[in-house]
Motif scaffolding. Structure first.
Motif, PDB file in Angstrom:
ATOM      1  N   ASP A  87     -28.154  57.305  55.829  1.00  0.00           N
ATOM      2  CA  ASP A  87     -27.132  56.739  56.715  1.00  0.00           C
ATOM      3  C   ASP A  87     -25.731  56.937  56.145  1.00  0.00           C
ATOM      4  O   ASP A  87     -25.564  56.965  54.925  1.00  0.00           O
ATOM      5  N   PRO A  88     -24.719  56.987  57.007  1.00  0.00           N
ATOM      6  CA  PRO A  88     -24.838  57.026  58.473  1.00  0.00           C
ATOM      7  C   PRO A  88     -25.349  58.377  58.963  1.00  0.00           C
ATOM      8  O   PRO A  88     -25.109  59.406  58.327  1.00  0.00           O
ATOM      9  N   ASP A  89     -26.052  58.368  60.099  1.00  0.00           N
ATOM     10  CA  ASP A  89     -26.626  59.587  60.661  1.00  0.00           C
ATOM     11  C   ASP A  89     -25.510  60.542  61.077  1.00  0.00           C
ATOM     12  O   ASP A  89     -24.575  60.149  61.791  1.00  0.00           O
ATOM     13  N   VAL A  90     -25.582  61.781  60.615  1.00  0.00           N
ATOM     14  CA  VAL A  90     -24.539  62.766  60.932  1.00  0.00           C
ATOM     15  C   VAL A  90     -24.991  63.796  61.952  1.00  0.00           C
ATOM     16  O   VAL A  90     -24.240  64.698  62.322  1.00  0.00           O
ATOM     17  N   ILE A  91     -26.247  63.688  62.408  1.00  0.00           N
ATOM     18  CA  ILE A  91     -26.786  64.636  63.378  1.00  0.00           C
ATOM     19  C   ILE A  91     -26.931  63.943  64.726  1.00  0.00           C
ATOM     20  O   ILE A  91     -27.587  62.905  64.833  1.00  0.00           O
ATOM     21  N   GLU A  92     -26.319  64.513  65.743  1.00  0.00           N
ATOM     22  CA  GLU A  92     -26.378  63.942  67.086  1.00  0.00           C
ATOM     23  C   GLU A  92     -27.340  64.746  67.951  1.00  0.00           C
ATOM     24  O   GLU A  92     -27.292  65.977  67.978  1.00  0.00           O
ATOM     25  N   PHE A 119     -26.085  68.558  48.826  1.00  0.00           N
ATOM     26  CA  PHE A 119     -25.565  67.309  48.268  1.00  0.00           C
ATOM     27  C   PHE A 119     -24.918  66.502  49.389  1.00  0.00           C
ATOM     28  O   PHE A 119     -24.292  67.065  50.293  1.00  0.00           O
ATOM     29  N   ARG A 120     -25.086  65.183  49.314  1.00  0.00           N
ATOM     30  CA  ARG A 120     -24.355  64.300  50.210  1.00  0.00           C
ATOM     31  C   ARG A 120     -23.624  63.262  49.375  1.00  0.00           C
ATOM     32  O   ARG A 120     -24.250  62.496  48.645  1.00  0.00           O
ATOM     33  N   GLY A 121     -22.304  63.261  49.477  1.00  0.00           N
ATOM     34  CA  GLY A 121     -21.507  62.345  48.687  1.00  0.00           C
ATOM     35  C   GLY A 121     -21.755  62.505  47.195  1.00  0.00           C
ATOM     36  O   GLY A 121     -21.711  61.525  46.442  1.00  0.00           O
ATOM     37  N   GLY A 122     -22.037  63.764  46.780  1.00  0.00           N
ATOM     38  CA  GLY A 122     -22.313  64.030  45.376  1.00  0.00           C
ATOM     39  C   GLY A 122     -23.751  63.791  44.968  1.00  0.00           C
ATOM     40  O   GLY A 122     -24.147  64.127  43.849  1.00  0.00           O
ATOM     41  N   ARG A 123     -24.565  63.249  45.889  1.00  0.00           N
ATOM     42  CA  ARG A 123     -25.979  62.979  45.588  1.00  0.00           C
ATOM     43  C   ARG A 123     -26.837  64.170  46.008  1.00  0.00           C
ATOM     44  O   ARG A 123     -26.736  64.647  47.129  1.00  0.00           O
ATOM     45  N   TYR A 124     -27.673  64.641  45.089  1.00  0.00           N
ATOM     46  CA  TYR A 124     -28.557  65.758  45.407  1.00  0.00           C
ATOM     47  C   TYR A 124     -29.617  65.319  46.410  1.00  0.00           C
ATOM     48  O   TYR A 124     -30.239  64.265  46.262  1.00  0.00           O
ATOM     49  N   VAL A 125     -29.800  66.115  47.466  1.00  0.00           N
ATOM     50  CA  VAL A 125     -30.786  65.810  48.504  1.00  0.00           C
ATOM     51  C   VAL A 125     -31.863  66.890  48.497  1.00  0.00           C
ATOM     52  O   VAL A 125     -31.602  68.030  48.912  1.00  0.00           O
ATOM     53  N   PRO A 126     -33.076  66.596  48.013  1.00  0.00           N
ATOM     54  CA  PRO A 126     -34.149  67.603  48.004  1.00  0.00           C
ATOM     55  C   PRO A 126     -34.693  67.825  49.420  1.00  0.00           C
ATOM     56  O   PRO A 126     -35.110  66.879  50.085  1.00  0.00           O
ATOM     57  N   LEU A 127     -34.662  69.069  49.877  1.00  0.00           N
ATOM     58  CA  LEU A 127     -35.135  69.398  51.217  1.00  0.00           C
ATOM     59  C   LEU A 127     -36.224  70.464  51.159  1.00  0.00           C
ATOM     60  O   LEU A 127     -36.240  71.301  50.243  1.00  0.00           O
ATOM     61  N   SER A 128     -37.102  70.461  52.161  1.00  0.00           N
ATOM     62  CA  SER A 128     -38.071  71.547  52.297  1.00  0.00           C
ATOM     63  C   SER A 128     -37.331  72.794  52.776  1.00  0.00           C
ATOM     64  O   SER A 128     -36.164  72.732  53.195  1.00  0.00           O
ATOM     65  N   ASN A 129     -38.003  73.941  52.747  1.00  0.00           N
ATOM     66  CA  ASN A 129     -37.355  75.185  53.175  1.00  0.00           C
ATOM     67  C   ASN A 129     -36.899  75.118  54.626  1.00  0.00           C
ATOM     68  O   ASN A 129     -35.801  75.564  54.966  1.00  0.00           O
ATOM     69  N   LYS A 130     -37.730  74.559  55.502  1.00  0.00           N
ATOM     70  CA  LYS A 130     -37.360  74.475  56.917  1.00  0.00           C
ATOM     71  C   LYS A 130     -36.212  73.491  57.120  1.00  0.00           C
ATOM     72  O   LYS A 130     -35.293  73.750  57.911  1.00  0.00           O
ATOM     73  N   LEU A 140     -21.360  75.914  52.509  1.00  0.00           N
ATOM     74  CA  LEU A 140     -21.138  75.271  53.795  1.00  0.00           C
ATOM     75  C   LEU A 140     -20.874  73.784  53.594  1.00  0.00           C
ATOM     76  O   LEU A 140     -21.654  73.101  52.920  1.00  0.00           O
ATOM     77  N   CYS A 141     -19.791  73.275  54.170  1.00  0.00           N
ATOM     78  CA  CYS A 141     -19.426  71.863  54.000  1.00  0.00           C
ATOM     79  C   CYS A 141     -19.041  71.254  55.340  1.00  0.00           C
ATOM     80  O   CYS A 141     -18.428  71.921  56.183  1.00  0.00           O
ATOM     81  N   ARG A 142     -19.400  69.997  55.523  1.00  0.00           N
ATOM     82  CA  ARG A 142     -18.932  69.214  56.671  1.00  0.00           C
ATOM     83  C   ARG A 142     -19.019  67.744  56.279  1.00  0.00           C
ATOM     84  O   ARG A 142     -20.087  67.263  55.920  1.00  0.00           O
ATOM     85  N   GLY A 143     -17.891  67.062  56.359  1.00  0.00           N
ATOM     86  CA  GLY A 143     -17.867  65.674  55.913  1.00  0.00           C
ATOM     87  C   GLY A 143     -18.210  65.600  54.436  1.00  0.00           C
ATOM     88  O   GLY A 143     -17.639  66.322  53.616  1.00  0.00           O
ATOM     89  N   ASP A 144     -19.173  64.738  54.096  1.00  0.00           N
ATOM     90  CA  ASP A 144     -19.571  64.594  52.685  1.00  0.00           C
ATOM     91  C   ASP A 144     -20.823  65.384  52.354  1.00  0.00           C
ATOM     92  O   ASP A 144     -21.456  65.160  51.323  1.00  0.00           O
ATOM     93  N   ILE A 145     -21.186  66.344  53.242  1.00  0.00           N
ATOM     94  CA  ILE A 145     -22.390  67.159  53.024  1.00  0.00           C
ATOM     95  C   ILE A 145     -21.990  68.562  52.584  1.00  0.00           C
ATOM     96  O   ILE A 145     -21.137  69.202  53.199  1.00  0.00           O
ATOM     97  N   THR A 146     -22.617  69.029  51.521  1.00  0.00           N
ATOM     98  CA  THR A 146     -22.374  70.380  50.996  1.00  0.00           C
ATOM     99  C   THR A 146     -23.703  71.099  50.845  1.00  0.00           C
ATOM    100  O   THR A 146     -24.646  70.549  50.266  1.00  0.00           O
ATOM    101  N   LEU A 147     -23.769  72.328  51.376  1.00  0.00           N
ATOM    102  CA  LEU A 147     -24.973  73.148  51.251  1.00  0.00           C
ATOM    103  C   LEU A 147     -24.597  74.440  50.548  1.00  0.00           C
ATOM    104  O   LEU A 147     -23.717  75.161  51.004  1.00  0.00           O
ATOM    105  N   ASP A 148     -25.268  74.721  49.440  1.00  0.00           N
ATOM    106  CA  ASP A 148     -25.006  75.921  48.637  1.00  0.00           C
ATOM    107  C   ASP A 148     -26.198  76.870  48.776  1.00  0.00           C
ATOM    108  O   ASP A 148     -27.239  76.658  48.136  1.00  0.00           O
TER     109      ASP A 148
END
Length: 218
Positions: free
Chosen positions: A203-208, A142-153, A127-135
């Motif tokens: 930033d910038p915030d991508v969630i409205e 990843f955002r802009g190639g940077r790994y973003v560690p997230l919780s399961n929720k 799943l991709c939108r803008g510079d965000i990729t979710l595998d």
């Protein structure tokens, strides 16, 4: 995804549910066919992991009811029988996939993910939108190639927003798809998770936030 596990062996059912929750899915459990059908009548599941050899209300009847209801849920049927005729019968009832016991949890999780991608509308493998990729398969963001560690929720909430492709996602939908049946519908879990997700994405915030409606991705 929202998943229902219908399995009368409680230890196995709970182990499957815990494994799938670790993959950021919301999972409900029913230990018999009758309860499974009650859950199906109430909740909108993406995938149902269904033991065929249930006592009382047989797994075949649960599968038949699910198909007749017009549900979009995909069915992964479990059985202790490796007979070809048994698999053919299960598939002819409307099951989408078949897995013989004993099985590796990694294979079950992969099959569930594959069935989820075949939901309507079909979900792309990444799943991709803008510079965000979710595998989903690698469980990485990843955002802009940077790994973003997230919780399961956080991971699951982001996946729902990305699947919506810019359409507003209501708080009720997020509770339905990301949290299980035991969650208080008046909880602030969605708001708190969204706050943490925004902070981690940076930033910038991508969630409205759409006041009194829900959320969407820019």
């Amino acid at each position: 995804m929202r998943i229902l596990v219908v399995e009368d062996e409680a230890v196995l059912a709970d182990a499957i549910a815990e494994w799938l929750r670790e993959q950021s899915h919301a999972v409900d459990v029913a230990y018999d066919g009758a309860t499974g059908m009650e859950r199906i009548d109430v909740y909108d599941y993406d995938v149902v992991v269904l033991d065929r050899d249930l006592p009382g209300v047989h797994g075949d009847e649960v599968c038949r009811r699910l198909v007749e209801s017009g549900s979009d849920a995909r069915v992964l049927m479990l059985t202790a029988s490796a007979e070809v005729a048994d698999r053919v019968c299960g598939l002819s009832l409307g099951a989408d996939d078949y897995l013989v016991k004993p099985f590796a949890f990694t294979e079950l999780a992969a099959r569930v993910l594959a069935l989820g991608r075949r939901s309507r509308p079909a979900v792309p493998p990444v799943l991709c939108r803008g510079d965000i990729t979710l595998d989903p398969a690698r469980h990485k963001v990843f955002r802009g190639g940077r790994y973003v560690p997230l919780s399961n929720k956080e991971f699951a909430v982001l996946a729902e927003l990305l699947r919506a492709d810019g359409v507003v996602v209501s708080t009720e939908h997020l509770l339905e798809k990301v949290w299980d049946e035991h969650t208080d519908p008046f909880t602030g879990a969605v708001r708190l998770t969204m706050l943490k997700l925004r902070r981690k994405l940076g930033d910038p915030d991508v969630i409205e936030t759409i006041t009194r409606v829900g959320y969407r991705m820019h």
